[in-house]
Design a protein around this motif. Structure first.
Motif, PDB file in Angstrom:
ATOM      1  N   TYR A 485       0.899  -1.228   0.117  1.00 41.12           N
ATOM      2  CA  TYR A 485      -0.291   0.171  -0.573  1.00 41.12           C
ATOM      3  C   TYR A 485       1.019   1.142   0.391  1.00 41.12           C
ATOM      4  O   TYR A 485       2.458   1.217   0.224  1.00 41.12           O
ATOM      5  N   ARG A 486       0.030   2.726  -0.614  1.00 43.74           N
ATOM      6  CA  ARG A 486       0.982   3.832  -0.724  1.00 43.74           C
ATOM      7  C   ARG A 486       0.907   4.620   1.050  1.00 43.74           C
ATOM      8  O   ARG A 486      -0.551   4.787   0.863  1.00 43.74           O
ATOM      9  N   TRP A 487       1.174   5.189   1.377  1.00 49.83           N
ATOM     10  CA  TRP A 487       1.181   5.726   2.161  1.00 49.83           C
ATOM     11  C   TRP A 487       2.167   7.066   2.253  1.00 49.83           C
ATOM     12  O   TRP A 487       3.461   6.609   2.388  1.00 49.83           O
ATOM     13  N   LYS A 488       2.091   8.586   2.221  1.00 48.73           N
ATOM     14  CA  LYS A 488       3.356   9.879   2.428  1.00 48.73           C
ATOM     15  C   LYS A 488       4.302   9.729   1.028  1.00 48.73           C
ATOM     16  O   LYS A 488       5.252   9.229   1.087  1.00 48.73           O
ATOM     17  N   GLY A 489       3.233   9.003  -0.553  1.00 48.81           N
ATOM     18  CA  GLY A 489       4.187   9.280  -1.262  1.00 48.81           C
ATOM     19  C   GLY A 489       4.910   7.767  -1.037  1.00 48.81           C
ATOM     20  O   GLY A 489       5.935   7.831  -2.146  1.00 48.81           O
ATOM     21  N   GLU A 490       5.195   7.038  -0.217  1.00 49.15           N
ATOM     22  CA  GLU A 490       6.113   5.711  -0.444  1.00 49.15           C
ATOM     23  C   GLU A 490       5.283   4.633   0.036  1.00 49.15           C
ATOM     24  O   GLU A 490       4.033   4.569   0.141  1.00 49.15           O
ATOM     25  N   ASN A 491       6.103   3.384  -1.105  1.00 48.76           N
ATOM     26  CA  ASN A 491       5.720   1.872  -1.517  1.00 48.76           C
ATOM     27  C   ASN A 491       5.808   1.511   0.503  1.00 48.76           C
ATOM     28  O   ASN A 491       6.708   0.926   0.422  1.00 48.76           O
ATOM     29  N   VAL A 492       4.327   0.600   0.419  1.00 53.45           N
ATOM     30  CA  VAL A 492       5.046  -0.137   1.724  1.00 53.45           C
ATOM     31  C   VAL A 492       4.813  -1.236   1.605  1.00 53.45           C
ATOM     32  O   VAL A 492       3.789  -2.000   1.176  1.00 53.45           O
ATOM     33  N   ALA A 493       5.514  -2.433   1.669  1.00 55.43           N
ATOM     34  CA  ALA A 493       5.888  -3.716   1.989  1.00 55.43           C
ATOM     35  C   ALA A 493       5.161  -4.721   2.879  1.00 55.43           C
ATOM     36  O   ALA A 493       5.528  -4.433   4.169  1.00 55.43           O
ATOM     37  N   THR A 494       3.827  -4.664   2.555  1.00 56.14           N
ATOM     38  CA  THR A 494       3.365  -5.570   3.642  1.00 56.14           C
ATOM     39  C   THR A 494       3.778  -7.030   4.665  1.00 56.14           C
ATOM     40  O   THR A 494       4.322  -6.926   6.700  1.00 56.14           O
ATOM     41  N   THR A 495       4.440  -7.764   3.839  1.00 58.66           N
ATOM     42  CA  THR A 495       5.822  -8.709   4.540  1.00 58.66           C
ATOM     43  C   THR A 495       6.713  -8.019   5.504  1.00 58.66           C
ATOM     44  O   THR A 495       6.868  -8.237   6.313  1.00 58.66           O
ATOM     45  N   GLU A 496       7.405  -6.491   5.005  1.00 58.18           N
ATOM     46  CA  GLU A 496       8.375  -6.573   5.500  1.00 58.18           C
ATOM     47  C   GLU A 496       7.476  -5.392   7.011  1.00 58.18           C
ATOM     48  O   GLU A 496       8.841  -5.596   7.870  1.00 58.18           O
ATOM     49  N   VAL A 497       6.887  -5.020   6.998  1.00 57.17           N
ATOM     50  CA  VAL A 497       6.356  -5.037   8.381  1.00 57.17           C
ATOM     51  C   VAL A 497       5.796  -5.356   9.524  1.00 57.17           C
ATOM     52  O   VAL A 497       5.766  -5.381  10.763  1.00 57.17           O
ATOM     53  N   SER A 498       5.073  -6.881   8.412  1.00 57.78           N
ATOM     54  CA  SER A 498       4.965  -8.349   9.676  1.00 57.78           C
ATOM     55  C   SER A 498       5.481  -8.853  10.120  1.00 57.78           C
ATOM     56  O   SER A 498       5.448  -9.530  11.229  1.00 57.78           O
ATOM     57  N   ASP A 499       6.558  -8.490   9.506  1.00 63.63           N
ATOM     58  CA  ASP A 499       7.940  -9.984   9.675  1.00 63.63           C
ATOM     59  C   ASP A 499       8.303  -8.832  10.610  1.00 63.63           C
ATOM     60  O   ASP A 499       8.885  -9.758  11.960  1.00 63.63           O
ATOM     61  N   VAL A 500       8.970  -7.633  10.727  1.00 64.95           N
ATOM     62  CA  VAL A 500       8.974  -6.609  11.943  1.00 64.95           C
ATOM     63  C   VAL A 500       8.582  -6.479  13.162  1.00 64.95           C
ATOM     64  O   VAL A 500       8.754  -7.544  14.509  1.00 64.95           O
ATOM     65  N   ILE A 501       7.110  -6.053  13.492  1.00 67.91           N
ATOM     66  CA  ILE A 501       5.711  -7.010  14.564  1.00 67.91           C
ATOM     67  C   ILE A 501       6.391  -8.022  14.310  1.00 67.91           C
ATOM     68  O   ILE A 501       6.077  -8.830  16.044  1.00 67.91           O
ATOM     69  N   GLY A 502       6.325  -9.075  13.660  1.00 68.87           N
ATOM     70  CA  GLY A 502       6.460 -10.643  14.422  1.00 68.87           C
ATOM     71  C   GLY A 502       7.134 -10.204  14.533  1.00 68.87           C
ATOM     72  O   GLY A 502       7.365 -12.232  16.203  1.00 68.87           O
ATOM     73  N   TYR A 792      17.395 -12.275  13.554  1.00 69.42           N
ATOM     74  CA  TYR A 792      16.003 -12.868  13.625  1.00 69.42           C
ATOM     75  C   TYR A 792      15.740 -13.950  12.426  1.00 69.42           C
ATOM     76  O   TYR A 792      14.909 -13.547  11.295  1.00 69.42           O
ATOM     77  N   PRO A 793      16.231 -14.664  12.070  1.00 70.46           N
ATOM     78  CA  PRO A 793      16.163 -15.680  10.582  1.00 70.46           C
ATOM     79  C   PRO A 793      14.455 -16.513  10.945  1.00 70.46           C
ATOM     80  O   PRO A 793      14.017 -15.975   9.416  1.00 70.46           O
ATOM     81  N   LYS A 794      14.153 -16.766  12.252  1.00 68.77           N
ATOM     82  CA  LYS A 794      12.681 -16.617  11.548  1.00 68.77           C
ATOM     83  C   LYS A 794      11.801 -15.357  11.086  1.00 68.77           C
ATOM     84  O   LYS A 794      11.568 -16.181  10.258  1.00 68.77           O
ATOM     85  N   GLY A 795      11.758 -14.505  10.965  1.00 74.31           N
ATOM     86  CA  GLY A 795      10.925 -13.979  10.069  1.00 74.31           C
ATOM     87  C   GLY A 795      11.761 -12.892   9.688  1.00 74.31           C
ATOM     88  O   GLY A 795      10.916 -12.495   7.984  1.00 74.31           O
ATOM     89  N   LEU A 796      12.612 -12.953   9.448  1.00 72.89           N
ATOM     90  CA  LEU A 796      13.717 -12.098   8.151  1.00 72.89           C
ATOM     91  C   LEU A 796      14.826 -13.133   6.601  1.00 72.89           C
ATOM     92  O   LEU A 796      14.688 -12.635   5.967  1.00 72.89           O
ATOM     93  N   GLY A 797      14.245 -14.002   7.771  1.00 70.36           N
ATOM     94  CA  GLY A 797      14.519 -15.485   6.590  1.00 70.36           C
ATOM     95  C   GLY A 797      16.121 -15.597   6.467  1.00 70.36           C
ATOM     96  O   GLY A 797      16.684 -14.856   7.686  1.00 70.36           O
ATOM     97  N   SER A 798      16.955 -16.727   5.997  1.00 70.99           N
ATOM     98  CA  SER A 798      18.144 -16.995   6.223  1.00 70.99           C
ATOM     99  C   SER A 798      19.614 -16.599   5.544  1.00 70.99           C
ATOM    100  O   SER A 798      18.999 -15.409   4.744  1.00 70.99           O
ATOM    101  N   LEU A 812      25.793 -17.909  13.615  1.00 70.49           N
ATOM    102  CA  LEU A 812      24.842 -17.442  14.609  1.00 70.49           C
ATOM    103  C   LEU A 812      23.178 -16.774  14.631  1.00 70.49           C
ATOM    104  O   LEU A 812      23.235 -15.356  13.592  1.00 70.49           O
ATOM    105  N   PRO A 813      21.920 -17.070  14.832  1.00 65.19           N
ATOM    106  CA  PRO A 813      21.190 -16.299  14.788  1.00 65.19           C
ATOM    107  C   PRO A 813      20.674 -15.063  15.512  1.00 65.19           C
ATOM    108  O   PRO A 813      21.492 -15.728  16.883  1.00 65.19           O
ATOM    109  N   LYS A 814      20.182 -13.774  15.442  1.00 64.47           N
ATOM    110  CA  LYS A 814      21.036 -13.039  16.632  1.00 64.47           C
ATOM    111  C   LYS A 814      19.467 -12.294  17.229  1.00 64.47           C
ATOM    112  O   LYS A 814      18.957 -11.743  15.512  1.00 64.47           O
ATOM    113  N   THR A 815      19.165 -11.499  17.480  1.00 63.86           N
ATOM    114  CA  THR A 815      18.263 -10.288  17.579  1.00 63.86           C
ATOM    115  C   THR A 815      18.837  -8.846  18.090  1.00 63.86           C
ATOM    116  O   THR A 815      18.745  -8.140  18.134  1.00 63.86           O
TER     117      THR A 815
END
Length: 930
Positions: A485-502, A792-798, A812-815
């Motif tokens: 979706y687009r907000w404030k002239g920028e394109n937002v990837a829903t997967t990116e946002v959900s991965d961060v919150i996840g 955080y490979p579980k949310g952001l991939g390997s 090593l995985p890390k947060t």
């Protein structure tokens, strides 16, 4: 003794084999696949020349004649042989033939869940030459009515368990559509029953000419898209497409002896075309389940001796999330065919459930292009080569997310992306690879086509998918451009946002989507979450998470709590048709979002921006830049810079501001006296280029107070500010005396967070992958230990597949942002004589910077590889590199690193290193930003 020619021939064969393994490792995989493609193509060409197509239905009838008693469908313990299914489908055809309800070419809409009668009805009406539309049984009311009207059916057949859904839409259903239900009696008005009539119908075959087809392009099915981006659309499936889909299991190596387990909904092409039609092509057995059950999955596989399973979406993740049980590898499954599994889940699935060949593929229901991963490369959807592109021409092109359209050059043509760069997948439309579009509104079909792409008159199918091709020609799916979706002239990837919150430990699932705001362009972010058992919602922590990991425009402003996450029938998150549920918190101070009600339409949302003020979350319709005139107990501590003694300096620099004087230069202003930012003299009137005194940047870090972040950031030399603001001076504590010598015996390489989810966001990501691979190859040659981390490979991939992790010391995985974890420190302690660390990866201003500063603090010399290090923002990267230079951290290049490590052309490994650097590192523009 053997003749010389025999030994010579043997040596030659061995040499050729070794060369093939080294230079063409996928030769045999691709040759076998290519031969299958050619065989299938020849079969289709024979059909065309004969003018008579041997359809999937024809093949089913032949299988029923050849092996009548072989099980075809196993459902809830009941076995339906090929002959059983053939005869019952004949009964269905006879009922409608006798009733005069259908004729060849009519459309029949099918609203049924997974059960044998779904297949009986499908085959029965297909024997009359009808087109069958598979309706998604998860949709309701308006969406379902839209789907029905979209395919314009003559009759609608409804399963017994769908009667409640039928009752909802019946008053609004078009009156000219005949309605039939799979029951013996029904009280609904104007509804016909089918089961009672089947019992009296004949099992004799209907005339073959009714189902005969002489055109590969004629329609046979309508399959609806999942509907996550709006109302469902009916994709037209031709005989050509269903024949291609049915060949999928065969192409992956399945045989007639296999038993295929189908838990996916039959209205989806993966289950109906790839699964059911695929079993028919093989003459195999299908175990059909009404609904997918993670807890019963492996029990069913063992019970029915399943050898092939199908997956889609998150099914593998659901299985991995099940509690570990004994004997999980005690099964006969050898192939898993599907798409959409993440790399980390792929690895976990194989590690937990045994040696199963994962057959990942790519293909849109309505598309004219597909890829098949027949090599087993984790994360990839397939591999391309010259011959594949010859048969199925496609390209990856540059895409403008702001305009939501492909980028065209000044001549009006689209531009192809480089290897390693994300691009929009498009496939050429021609006679051999046609696009059949959608039923109903022709605008939907036209929107999926791109014209005048590379030359005048060419036409391409727009898949709507972002993909990337690596240096070995493997293809990787990245994201749907529609899931944005687009907000404030920028394109937002829903997967990116959900991965961060996840990433938050109390979040079970996060679903992000955009909602419209009155009087504003675009959509604002809303996140719907479910909580883990026995966990509570921590709003403060969630706020910190999103503002830390996401750009301002990507931070969702509204929060919704749900007990269960709504999913589509193909295990994708539902982003539009959400039911009423527990709404977000109220707008009182300290909360996020506003109370909303969601029904069939999008909610109205207020226009305020939400900001954190004094430790709490509040809202304000405008964000003001407030000039701060006090340093809040932060004292300047350091050397004498104003001809005062050090004791006076503590007082003199408590209250400093920057302002512009007569449009000439920026000065530090304190009370009534001016201090020159260049020479530090009181009331200096010289221009900056005329100042001959000591440059302040050599002794101090000038830090600017950023209102938006409520913290100080380093201000690089020569960087101008545009308004009155607050700064402070921090003395350099580190003496820049590092020589920067590197030797293999005293060096360790650190590779930081080069992960799949960062690919679309990080600038020049393809280039830093390429350079990173050069560095790791050099490390292997020189025997240098390598430590790799994954955020955080579980949310952001390997780690991306292009990065070869063979022989690395530690992954090593890390947060934590810094790589300096206890395990890393322990690994460094085990390596004798470590003095230097070569550091590269993402992001420069976060993980790279924090790692470098921690390593320097531990007395290690740090080398940042500029052409293998990047960020989402080039400004963030610039600030970080400026800080490195001032704190004794060496910023260099990959070639300089590798040549410094060998140091001499007589080094025994020089030739191998020279081969790595023969091709220059990509001229990406990264180094121009240093």
């Amino acid at each position: 003794m053997l003749p010389y020619w025999v030994t010579g021939a043997a040596a030659g064969i061995v040499s050729l084999h070794l060369i093939q393994k080294l230079l063409f490792p996928y030769f045999w995989h691709e040759l076998i696949y290519l031969l299958k493609v050619i065989k299938f193509g020849l079969t289709i060409e024979i059909y065309r020349l004969r003018g008579r197509i041997f359809t999937v239905l024809d093949r089913f009838v032949k299988q029923a004649e050849r092996q009548p008693h072989k099980p075809f469908i196993v459902y809830e313990g009941d076995v339906h042989t090929y002959q059983d299914v053939d005869r019952r489908s004949n009964r269905v055809a006879r009922v409608f033939l006798q009733q005069g309800a259908l004729k060849k070419g009519d459309t029949v809409a099918l609203l049924m869940s997974n059960e044998p009668d779904f297949i009986h009805v499908w085959f029965g009406v297909a024997k009359l030459g009808c087109v069958v539309a598979f309706l998604n049984f998860n949709v309701r009311s308006r969406s379902l009515l839209h789907s029905i009207s979209n395919c314009e059916p003559k009759i609608l057949i409804v399963g017994e368990d769908m009667l409640g859904t039928l009752e909802e839409i019946l008053p609004s259903l078009q009156k000219d559509i005949g309605v039939w239900v799979m029951t013996k009696d029904c009280t609904l008005p104007s509804v016909n029953t089918l089961l009672d009539k089947l019992e009296a119908a004949s099992e004799d075959c209907v005339p073959v000419n009714l189902r005969s087809a002489n055109n590969l392009k004629s329609s046979v099915l309508y399959i609806f898209t999942s509907g996550t981006t709006g109302l469902p659309k009916a994709a037209v499936i031709s005989h050509l497409q269903i024949l291609k889909g049915a060949a999928g299991l065969w192409a992956f190596g399945a045989t007639a002896d296999d038993t295929v387990y189908i838990t996916l909904p039959l209205y989806h092409s993966a289950a109906s075309v790839l699964g059911i039609a695929g079993c028919i092509k093989l003459g195999a057995t299908c175990v059909l389940r009404k609904k997918f059950s993670a807890s019963q999955f492996w029990s069913d596989c063992k019970k029915y001796n399943v050898t092939v399973i199908q997956y889609i979406g998150e099914l593998c993740r659901y299985l991995c999330n099940q509690p570990v049980k004994e004997g999980e590898k005690d099964h006969k499954v050898r192939l898993a065919v599907g798409n959409g599994v993440r790399s980390d889940v792929w690895r976990e699935f194989l590690g937990r459930f045994g040696d199963i060949k994962m057959c990942e593929f790519y293909g849109a229901t309505e598309g004219n292009i597909s890829f098949m991963n027949h090599t087993g490369k984790i994360g990839s959807v397939g591999r391309t080569n010259f011959f594949y592109k010859l048969f199925f021409p496609f390209d990856l092109i540059k895409y403008d997310f702001k305009k939501d359209e492909p980028i065209r050059n000044r001549h009006g043509w689209c531009e192809k992306v480089k290897k390693g760069e994300a691009g929009l997948l498009i496939s050429k439309v021609n006679a051999k690879n046609p696009f059949f579009g959608y039923a109903g509104n022709k605008k939907h079909t036209e929107k999926k086509l791109l014209c005048e792409v590379f030359k005048k008159g060419d036409i391409y199918f727009n898949t709507g998918d972002l993909m990337v091709q690596d240096q070995e020609n493997f293809l990787y799916f990245l994201d749907r451009i529609g899931d944005t979706y687009r907000w404030k002239g920028e394109n937002v990837a829903t997967t990116e946002v959900s991965d961060v919150i996840g990433m938050l430990d109390f979040i079970q699932e996060a679903n992000v989507y955009g909602v419209p705001v009155p009087d504003h362009e675009g959509k604002v972010g809303m996140v719907s979450v479910t909580l883990k058992p026995n966990k509570s919602l921590d709003l403060e922590q969630m706020y910190e998470q999103v503002v830390t990991y996401l750009p301002g425009y990507a931070c969702p402003l509204f929060l919704r709590l749900q007990e269960t996450m709504e999913m589509t029938g193909t295990f994708k998150q539902q982003k539009f048709r959400l039911p009423p549920t527990l709404a977000a918190a109220s707008t009182s101070e300290g909360k996020i979002g506003t109370e909303i009600a969601v029904g069939d339409t999008e909610p109205e949302t207020p226009t305020e921006d939400f900001r954190k003020v004094d430790g709490t979350v509040s809202h304000d319709s405008t964000v003001k830049n407030i000039e701060v005139t006090a340093m809040e107990e932060e004292k300047y501590v350091g050397q004498d810079v104003s001809n005062n003694d050090s004791s006076d300096a503590d007082d003199n620099f408590d209250d400093m501001l920057v302002e512009k004087v007569e449009d000439k230069q920026w000065i530090l202003k304190e009370r009534e006296e001016d201090y020159c930012i260049y020479c530090n003299l009181v009331n200096c009137e010289k221009e900056s280029e005329d100042c001959t005194m000591l440059d302040m940047h050599r002794k101090f870090v000038v830090q600017l107070f950023a209102e938006e972040w409520s913290q100080y950031i380093d201000l690089p030399k020569g960087f101008l500010v545009s308004e009155r603001c607050k700064v402070r001076l921090v003395p350099l504590q580190i003496q820049i005396t590092t020589l920067g010598n590197l030797t293999p015996s005293s060096t360790v390489f650190f590779c930081c967070d080069m992960q799949e989810r960062f690919r679309p966001a990080i600038k020049y990501f393809g280039d830093i992958i390429s350079v990173g691979q050069r560095l790791l190859q050099g490390a292997r040659i020189l025997g240098i230990p390598v430590i790799v981390t994954e955020q955080y490979p579980k949310g952001l991939g390997s780690t991306v597949q292009e990065i070869d992790l063979t022989g690395v010391k530690l992954v090593l995985p890390k947060t934590k942002f810094s790589m300096v974890l206890p395990e890393v420190e322990a690994a460094l302690a085990d390596i004798p004589g470590v003095r230097s660390v070569v550091l590269f990866g993402v992001e420069t201003h976060v993980c790279i910077q924090q790692t470098a500063l921690e390593l320097v603090g531990r007395g290690l010399e740090v080398h940042i590889v500029a052409d293998a290090t990047s960020s989402r923002s080039m400004m963030d990267r610039m600030f970080a590199l400026e800080r490195f230079a001032r704190t004794g951290i060496i910023v260099t290049t990959s070639e300089a690193i590798l040549l410094q490590l060998v140091a001499d052309k007589d080094h025994p490994k020089f030739k191998e290193i020279q081969n790595i650097i023969k091709a220059s590192a990509p001229e990406s523009g990264l180094l121009s930003k240093v």
